[in-house]
Write an enzyme that holds these catalytic residues in place. Structure first.
Site, mmCIF file in Angstrom:
data_model
loop_
_atom_site.group_PDB
_atom_site.id
_atom_site.type_symbol
_atom_site.label_atom_id
_atom_site.label_comp_id
_atom_site.label_asym_id
_atom_site.label_seq_id
_atom_site.Cartn_x
_atom_site.Cartn_y
_atom_site.Cartn_z
ATOM 1 N N ASN A 1 0.816 -1.217 0.000
ATOM 2 C CA ASN A 1 0.000 0.000 0.000
ATOM 3 C C ASN A 1 0.853 1.271 0.000
ATOM 4 O O ASN A 1 0.571 2.220 -0.727
ATOM 5 C CB ASN A 1 -0.950 0.008 1.204
ATOM 6 C CG ASN A 1 -1.917 -1.164 1.177
ATOM 7 O OD1 ASN A 1 -1.962 -1.911 0.206
ATOM 8 N ND2 ASN A 1 -2.681 -1.339 2.252
ATOM 9 N N THR B 1 -15.571 37.048 -32.699
ATOM 10 C CA THR B 1 -16.372 36.755 -31.503
ATOM 11 C C THR B 1 -17.658 36.133 -32.044
ATOM 12 O O THR B 1 -18.112 36.503 -33.137
ATOM 13 C CB THR B 1 -16.702 38.017 -30.678
ATOM 14 O OG1 THR B 1 -17.479 38.894 -31.499
ATOM 15 C CG2 THR B 1 -15.446 38.749 -30.226
ATOM 16 N N HIS B 2 -18.194 35.178 -31.315
ATOM 17 C CA HIS B 2 -19.382 34.441 -31.771
ATOM 18 C C HIS B 2 -19.158 33.804 -33.139
ATOM 19 O O HIS B 2 -20.106 33.600 -33.904
ATOM 20 C CB HIS B 2 -20.617 35.353 -31.840
ATOM 21 C CG HIS B 2 -20.798 36.218 -30.629
ATOM 22 N ND1 HIS B 2 -21.555 35.855 -29.540
ATOM 23 C CD2 HIS B 2 -20.264 37.435 -30.317
ATOM 24 C CE1 HIS B 2 -21.512 36.812 -28.629
ATOM 25 N NE2 HIS B 2 -20.724 37.771 -29.058
ATOM 26 N N ASN C 1 -7.515 16.111 -45.358
ATOM 27 C CA ASN C 1 -8.188 16.345 -44.075
ATOM 28 C C ASN C 1 -7.203 16.617 -42.936
ATOM 29 O O ASN C 1 -6.148 15.997 -42.881
ATOM 30 C CB ASN C 1 -9.038 15.126 -43.712
ATOM 31 C CG ASN C 1 -10.103 14.854 -44.748
ATOM 32 O OD1 ASN C 1 -10.674 15.785 -45.321
ATOM 33 N ND2 ASN C 1 -10.359 13.592 -45.020
ATOM 34 N N GLU D 1 -7.957 17.025 -35.724
ATOM 35 C CA GLU D 1 -9.229 16.396 -35.334
ATOM 36 C C GLU D 1 -9.026 15.334 -34.263
ATOM 37 O O GLU D 1 -9.783 15.245 -33.289
ATOM 38 C CB GLU D 1 -9.891 15.754 -36.561
ATOM 39 C CG GLU D 1 -10.370 16.758 -37.588
ATOM 40 C CD GLU D 1 -10.862 16.043 -38.847
ATOM 41 O OE1 GLU D 1 -12.081 15.938 -38.996
ATOM 42 O OE2 GLU D 1 -10.041 15.584 -39.653
ATOM 43 N N TYR E 1 -6.527 2.309 2.426
ATOM 44 C CA TYR E 1 -6.365 1.676 1.116
ATOM 45 C C TYR E 1 -7.527 0.721 0.835
ATOM 46 O O TYR E 1 -7.957 -0.017 1.719
ATOM 47 C CB TYR E 1 -5.039 0.896 1.045
ATOM 48 C CG TYR E 1 -4.857 0.194 -0.296
ATOM 49 C CD1 TYR E 1 -4.337 0.871 -1.388
ATOM 50 C CD2 TYR E 1 -5.270 -1.125 -0.470
ATOM 51 C CE1 TYR E 1 -4.213 0.251 -2.620
ATOM 52 C CE2 TYR E 1 -5.152 -1.757 -1.703
ATOM 53 C CZ TYR E 1 -4.628 -1.058 -2.775
ATOM 54 O OH TYR E 1 -4.515 -1.672 -3.991
ATOM 55 N N GLN F 1 -6.375 0.147 -7.274
ATOM 56 C CA GLN F 1 -5.609 -0.424 -8.384
ATOM 57 C C GLN F 1 -6.140 0.072 -9.733
ATOM 58 O O GLN F 1 -5.403 0.125 -10.713
ATOM 59 C CB GLN F 1 -5.687 -1.952 -8.310
ATOM 60 C CG GLN F 1 -4.960 -2.672 -9.420
ATOM 61 C CD GLN F 1 -4.793 -4.150 -9.106
ATOM 62 O OE1 GLN F 1 -4.165 -4.502 -8.113
ATOM 63 N NE2 GLN F 1 -5.366 -5.007 -9.932
HETATM 64 N N1 ARG Z 1 -1.596 -3.620 -7.269
HETATM 65 C C1 ARG Z 1 -1.992 -2.853 -6.132
HETATM 66 C C2 ARG Z 1 -2.495 -1.478 -6.579
HETATM 67 O O1 ARG Z 1 -2.229 -1.135 -7.672
HETATM 68 C C3 ARG Z 1 -0.866 -2.665 -5.195
HETATM 69 C C4 ARG Z 1 -1.292 -2.598 -3.763
HETATM 70 C C5 ARG Z 1 -1.928 -3.869 -3.376
HETATM 71 N N2 ARG Z 1 -2.246 -3.898 -2.001
HETATM 72 C C6 ARG Z 1 -2.983 -4.869 -1.481
HETATM 73 N N3 ARG Z 1 -3.192 -4.832 -0.226
HETATM 74 N N4 ARG Z 1 -3.483 -5.838 -2.229
HETATM 75 O O2 ARG Z 1 -3.113 -0.772 -5.871
#
Ligand code: ARG
Length: 458
Positions: free
Chosen positions: A109, A154-155, A284, A289, A316, A321
């Site tokens: 984490n 403008t506009h 083009n 674009e 966390y 992820q």
């Molecule tokens: N792959 C995880 C992420 O991107 C890393 C952290 C994972 N932590 C856990 N407690 N599973 O967030």
């Protein structure tokens, strides 16, 4: 068995591994993961938490792993989930017990929070340099062709004549604000989260300051719970990128209009255009674009991360992820735009005659007449009204504004003098706008000089 498999009875099945893995995209962080692990290892040894000998072995092996990944000689598999577990697993495979010490006082984490911050520091530096190049391309073009007179809108209606250089430098200003925002965002990204552990720090007596210094962060995170849950810096970066993309999209819209048959102000180099599979005559402005179109996916990334974070309780959660793919996609998209767009600006051809012709409708100088009356002491509202009446007279009599005689003009503008008949040149109109920030040739030349100096400074 997974590295976290101690309490688990069965192995994860393939489909679940595929759902759970992030290594297919977080492998791009490997250098930062290794950089962080090296600093962490050195600190663990300095604190006597692991033997120096183990630290040396880990560091040497991390270097080898980095070289293997560089060379494409490293196997990634969904079963090992993410880049962190891959690298740790490779260490343990080579070093056994010594490798098994690296994850002391660390969680994935705080590790992922560290990796993203390290990565984004480099990303921001690269995008900053790209933005400067973009500004340079615009300033160079303004320097070469900036004195061309064109209608300002403008506009999307012809409003008043302006210099082409003035129009281009408006985008240089936008990109400068983008750079300021990025610099600000870099400051909040450059904070060191490692040592926050899973959420509550560690009972081990680690030296976070040492890691902070080794990795050249400006300070430590102050709250471990915030540190592992915080993705504000990614959202800030995405909002900087979204605003930048919005600016590129507006520039694209201008470019697309300018090379349409209706405007015909510029011609893009063939390299930046494609033809039609059906209509042989077509050329083009695809790059413009597509840049306008790709802005949508950058907004999508910003929206995705805001939405991802809004319902998460501290700290966390695995949801986080999902921050990476939208973040990486937006970064890749902006980097591509920055790579291509400046050369399109540098190589575009300006059709001065067409610009000037479009700016030569004497109606564009109506405001100049009103301001002349103000100079003569007439209150602006009355001046505006008289010139308006003159415009109407011209329309009713099917005349352009410069086709009326002085006597005819005096029917609606009694104060008009012979000088009024000379006010219909777009070049002269522009030439009189020399106050700071306006479109006069000297004012614009001063702006170009300002930017040239500023862009060589850095
Ligand atoms: N792959 C995880 C992420 O991107 C890393 C952290 C994972 N932590 C856990 N407690 N599973 O967030």
């Amino acid at each position: 068995m997974a590295l976290w498999g101690g309490r688990f009875g069965t192995q994860i099945n393939q489909e679940l591994a595929g759902f759970s893995e992030s290594v297919s995209f977080d492998q791009r962080l490997y250098k930062y993961d290794i950089m962080g692990s090296k600093a962490h290892t050195a600190m663990l040894a300095a604190r006597g938490i692991i033997p120096h000998q183990a630290a040396d072995a880990i560091t040497a092996e991390l270097d080898k792993i980095e070289k293997r990944i560089d060379a494409g000689n490293f196997t990634f598999s969904a079963e090992l989930e993410d880049i962190h577990l891959h690298i740790e697993n490779a260490l343990i495979a080579k070093l056994g017990d010594e490798g098994a010490r690296v994850h002391s006082a660390r969680s994935r984490n705080d590790q992922i929070a560290l990796d993203i911050r390290l990565y984004l520091r480099d990303v921001i530096a690269g995008i900053t340099a790209g933005l400067r190049d973009f500004q340079r391309a615009l300033v160079d073009q303004a320097d070469r062709n900036g004195d061309a007179v064109m209608p300002g809108f403008t506009h999307l209606q012809h409003a008043q004549p302006v210099l082409f250089g003035h129009h281009l430098l408006a985008y240089v200003e936008m990109f400068e604000r983008d750079l300021e925002r990025l610099t600000d965002c870099a400051g909040r990204t450059n904070v060191m989260p490692l040592g926050s552990g899973a959420l509550a720090g560690s009972t081990l007596k680690i030296d976070r300051e040492m890691v902070c210094g080794m990795l050249k962060f400006s300070r430590l995170t102050r709250n471990s719970m915030d540190a592992v849950a915080d993705r504000d810096f990614t959202i800030e970066l995405l909002s900087c990128l979204a605003i930048f993309a919005m600016h590129v999209s507006r520039l694209s819209e201008d470019v697309i209009l300018w090379c349409s048959q209706e405007f015909d102000f510029i011609e893009l180099d063939d390299a930046f255009c494609t033809g039609s599979s059906l209509m042989p005559q077509k050329k083009n402005p695809d790059i413009a674009e597509l840049s306008r179109g790709k802005t949508a996916r950058i907004y999508g990334s910003l929206t995705a991360l805001l939405t991802l974070c809004k319902g998460l309780p501290l700290t966390y959660n695995r949801d986080l992820q999902e921050d990476k793919e939208p973040l990486f996609d937006a970064i890749d998209t902006v980097e591509k735009i920055l790579h291509i767009y400046p050369s399109m600006i540098a190589t575009m051809k300006i059709k001065r005659d067409k610009m000037l012709a479009a700016a030569s409708d004497p109606a564009l100088m109506a405001t100049d007449l009103a301001e002349k009356l103000v100079e003569m002491g007439i209150p602006f509202r009355h001046a505006h009204h008289r010139v308006g009446a003159f415009v109407k007279w011209c329309q009713n009599n099917r005349r352009a504004l410069n086709e009326a005689s002085l006597e005819e003009m005096q029917q609606t503008i009694p104060e008009a003098t012979a000088e009024f008949l000379t006010l219909f040149s777009p070049e002269n109109s522009v030439a009189k706008r020399e106050i700071t920030g306006a479109t006069g040739p000297n004012a614009v030349a001063a702006q170009i000089a300002f930017w040239k100096e500023r862009l060589t400074e850095r």
